[in-house]
Design an enzyme around this catalytic site. Sequence first.
Site, PDB file in Angstrom:
ATOM      1  CD  GLU A 172     -78.283  11.912 -20.311  1.00 25.71           C
ATOM      2  OE1 GLU A 172     -78.093  10.905 -19.604  1.00 25.71           O
ATOM      3  OE2 GLU A 172     -79.379  12.484 -20.406  1.00 25.71           O
ATOM      4  CG  ASP A 227     -80.707  12.077 -23.493  1.00 23.25           C
ATOM      5  OD1 ASP A 227     -80.742  13.309 -23.295  1.00 23.25           O
ATOM      6  OD2 ASP A 227     -81.605  11.304 -23.125  1.00 23.25           O
ATOM      7  CD  GLU A 273     -84.734  11.973 -25.020  1.00 25.96           C
ATOM      8  OE1 GLU A 273     -84.900  12.392 -23.855  1.00 25.96           O
ATOM      9  OE2 GLU A 273     -84.132  12.615 -25.902  1.00 25.96           O
ATOM     10  NE  ARG A 274     -79.087   7.866 -19.840  1.00 28.35           N
ATOM     11  CZ  ARG A 274     -77.987   7.902 -19.089  1.00 28.35           C
ATOM     12  NH1 ARG A 274     -77.226   6.830 -18.977  1.00 28.35           N
ATOM     13  NH2 ARG A 274     -77.631   9.018 -18.482  1.00 28.35           N
ATOM     14  CG  ASP A 317     -77.384  16.877 -23.667  1.00 26.24           C
ATOM     15  OD1 ASP A 317     -76.695  17.902 -23.856  1.00 26.24           O
ATOM     16  OD2 ASP A 317     -78.536  16.908 -23.218  1.00 26.24           O
TER      17      ASP A 317
END
Length: 634
Positions: free
Chosen positions: A324, A380, A411-412, A321
Amino acid sequence: MPAIEQVRLGRKRTLPPCPNPLFLQWLTELRDQAVERGQKTQYVYQKAISSLKKYPLPLRNAREAKILQNFGDGICKILDEKLQRHCRENGPDAPIHSLPSGVTVAPSCHSNNNLAQPTKEPSRKEREGGRRKREYVPQKRSGGYAVLLTLYRESQVPDGKGFMFKLELQAEAQHLCDKSFSVPDLGSKYTAWSSVSTLIQKDLVVKTHNPARYSLTELGLALAERLEDGEREREEDRRSEVGKEEEGSGRGVVDLTAEEEEKEKRTEPTARPTPAAYVAQRGSEVPGVSSSGKPQAVETKTRPAGGCLYPGSYDIVLCVDFIETTGTCVSMIDRNGFSHGSLCPSAADIWGSTACKQELVKELQRNGVTFDVRKLNVGDFLWVAKERVAPVSGQLRAPQGRELVLDYIIERKRMDDLCGSIIDGRFREQKFRLKRCGLQKPIYLVEECGSAAAHLSLPETTLHQAIVNTQVVDGFFVKRVQDVKESVAYLTVMTRYLTKLYQNRTLVCRSRELEGDRQNEEEWGGGERENPSCSLISFPEFNQGAVKNKCQTVREVFARQLMQISGLSGDKAVAILENYSTLHSLLKAYEQCPSDTEREKLLSSIRYGKLKRNLGPALSRTVYQLYCTKGALS
């Protein structure tokens, strides 16, 4: 009494003709072409025509027209090219302020003014009875032809749903069309699917719902029935011609071998299937997908029209993404996670740092990971199988290959970001959206933030409990790491693992609206077969379906309302929607209850989740009070 306005009598003043009829004719042709193709440039050309008609002086070339309103560089360039071609064909001294012989000036049918416009001389039929509007009939083997026939055959299916989704319609109609529904021709940006807009404008096809559903109107059904009859007649004529040729070639010849008989049977033309037989065969037309929607083994001899990637024809690419990798440096952060000048670093302080985000990119490049930065509407990180497309000579860029999303999405979360998302409610919403995104393997990548966890708004034990609930209750896989380098190391290992896992797999494009939640135990246990098939979603469909602020149905809005209630999770909201799909149906059920006590307990016996637990009387009473209490809630 109001004064009566005087009526002006007399003849209207005749307006002078346009001094630039040649330019006017070319602009009119460009506008008519744009109208036939359904392009919005028709309005630009119409404005230019209006400006040209108002200009009283002759123009020597198109560059002089730049002083007029609505004349840009593009229109002037097109007119210059046409003017040069006109001079080459008729000589350098050809007049440009008069029309060629055989062409007269007539009022425009697309404009409300009475200024002159060049048109051809009317034919005998037009002079006698006026010009009749020609019925639109799509050309054989064109995109519109294939779409109409496919929707007609679907409408003739007994107990059919009466509509088709976009991907389903493209896959079924491809064998009836000479052009591709997904890849444009060389030097063009239009595909066979572009003709659907014309069908909608002609009131032959109707588009409803979101995701879009396509079906025939009454006019479209009548036209498609005529096309189907013509197709059947051509098929019968072809069969009769082939039969006559076989009779002529076989006269006086005695066939004594069984092999020749088998060869004739194989070459004998097959009869065209009826609508019922057509539906029975539909599961086998799209390779890799059976009639029940489950993946099958796919033969690699022919390439299907539905979108299939064979082993060796694609690469596994990590998608990151763009949030990020980009951001504004808000504050400098030390190794322990503290931002100078603040005891409690926020998520924006830490992840907004350009240094941290650039470090992720550098680490991925250092590890040799093939990645692509793009906007992801949910998650992400994820992986796509990107089709290898050879570059075309004469084009700067290679054609866009197909992309299928693998069933893994990450997902981070840092601990401080997790704290903020729990407080503002994003954490629960993100988990719900990840469950509904259509991918089967959601992963939470949790990064520690060192000693900064002691200065967060929530106790550290609460954060750890939220992580455990995410893994145990919600069913997510949770991976905990220490810093950005460990996150990149995990992404590297996952990329190599998925590359090895999918290297011998045939990937089939599926539509999430058609198949819904699939049973994938057979698919993930595909190591027993040499060439197992995987049914995946295309990236455009995945990303479009995950838009956060897209147009929502009444059912979706009702679900979002329910999830705002404290203690009502996504699973509980889904369980309520299975019994009462809209708020209107729930209020109607409340009205049918004889007493308030039964209304408060109406939802208490609804079961939710894998364990099939009851919602309980407390939550049922809260929902009842929210929607049925008059005035402010206490």
